[in-house]
Scaffold this active site. Sequence first.
Site, PDB file in Angstrom:
ATOM      1  N   GLN A 133      13.760  44.235 -50.839  1.00 16.56           N
ATOM      2  CA  GLN A 133      12.286  44.142 -51.616  1.00 16.56           C
ATOM      3  C   GLN A 133      12.119  42.407 -51.813  1.00 16.56           C
ATOM      4  O   GLN A 133      10.704  42.233 -51.905  1.00 16.56           O
ATOM      5  CB  GLN A 133      12.525  44.487 -53.144  1.00 16.56           C
TER       6      GLN A 133
ATOM      7  N   CYS B 291       8.837  51.116 -59.480  1.00 20.46           N
ATOM      8  CA  CYS B 291       9.279  50.374 -58.530  1.00 20.46           C
ATOM      9  C   CYS B 291       8.637  49.143 -58.319  1.00 20.46           C
ATOM     10  O   CYS B 291       7.381  49.103 -58.176  1.00 20.46           O
ATOM     11  CB  CYS B 291       9.267  50.892 -57.105  1.00 20.46           C
ATOM     12  N   LEU B 292       9.304  47.966 -58.184  1.00 18.07           N
ATOM     13  CA  LEU B 292       8.435  46.703 -58.073  1.00 18.07           C
ATOM     14  C   LEU B 292       7.925  46.606 -56.881  1.00 18.07           C
ATOM     15  O   LEU B 292       6.681  45.838 -56.792  1.00 18.07           O
ATOM     16  CB  LEU B 292       9.376  45.698 -58.310  1.00 18.07           C
TER      17      LEU B 292
ATOM     18  N   GLY C 223      15.432  46.539 -61.989  1.00 15.08           N
ATOM     19  CA  GLY C 223      16.342  46.315 -60.819  1.00 15.08           C
ATOM     20  C   GLY C 223      15.537  45.801 -59.660  1.00 15.08           C
ATOM     21  O   GLY C 223      14.529  46.014 -59.632  1.00 15.08           O
TER      22      GLY C 223
ATOM     23  N   HIS D  72      17.054  52.155 -51.848  1.00 17.08           N
ATOM     24  CA  HIS D  72      16.308  51.124 -51.080  1.00 17.08           C
ATOM     25  C   HIS D  72      17.092  50.447 -49.886  1.00 17.08           C
ATOM     26  O   HIS D  72      16.867  50.283 -48.841  1.00 17.08           O
ATOM     27  CB  HIS D  72      16.147  49.948 -51.933  1.00 17.08           C
TER      28      HIS D  72
ATOM     29  N   HIS E 284      18.190  54.613 -57.576  1.00 14.96           N
ATOM     30  CA  HIS E 284      17.177  54.140 -57.150  1.00 14.96           C
ATOM     31  C   HIS E 284      17.224  52.829 -56.246  1.00 14.96           C
ATOM     32  O   HIS E 284      16.759  52.873 -55.066  1.00 14.96           O
ATOM     33  CB  HIS E 284      16.124  53.670 -58.364  1.00 14.96           C
ATOM     34  N   GLU E 285      18.098  52.122 -56.648  1.00 17.32           N
ATOM     35  CA  GLU E 285      18.374  50.810 -55.859  1.00 17.32           C
ATOM     36  C   GLU E 285      18.934  51.049 -54.570  1.00 17.32           C
ATOM     37  O   GLU E 285      18.840  50.654 -53.620  1.00 17.32           O
ATOM     38  CB  GLU E 285      18.810  49.797 -56.784  1.00 17.32           C
TER      39      GLU E 285
HETATM   40 NI    NI Z   1      12.353  50.265 -56.048  1.00 22.52          NI
END
Ligand code: NI
Length: 170
Positions: A50, A92-93, A45, A138, A134-135
């Site tokens: 991000q 998380c990236l 994701g 953000h 999660h996304e």
């Molecule tokens: Ni994340």
Amino acid sequence: MILPIVKYGDPVLAKKATPVTEFNEELRQLVENMFETMYAAPGVGLAAPQVNVSKRLFVMDCSGGKNPEEKIVLINPEIISIEGKQTGDEGCLSFPNIYFEVTRPKRLIAKAFNVEGKEFTIDAMDLTARCIAHENDHLDGELFIKYLGPIKRELVMRKIKKRIKLGDWK
Ligand code: NI
């Protein structure tokens, strides 16, 4: 085009993103680049903040490119209902190589727009529900470390600070 992924500490990650208003070629290009960036990372994701775009959209693919049906983009998403709980490891990236347990809804129903501006509803379970939760966080400037208790959070923050100091946070 692969876009640079911003890491924890960048102010864009703490900002509430604004709704997408134009469903145009620029948006299609952004979505395409976000998928490319997510697959290359690799991740399941990726939210627009991000990649330093403070807009309300994210891409995801919980199959990691194996099932085309799971390759989806949610634009201006809204979580309508949540049900049950699941606890499992999450990453998380924007937090490279940091993983810890997070409790999320087991099932989640959301509505969103696709890249053509058409509204749809998604009824998600397990990993897909976790990923949407999660996304979606953000988009409100919320990060998964907020679900850590004070002691674990301190440990994770110490690890991150150490890695920033060592130049190992890219
Ligand atoms: Ni994340």
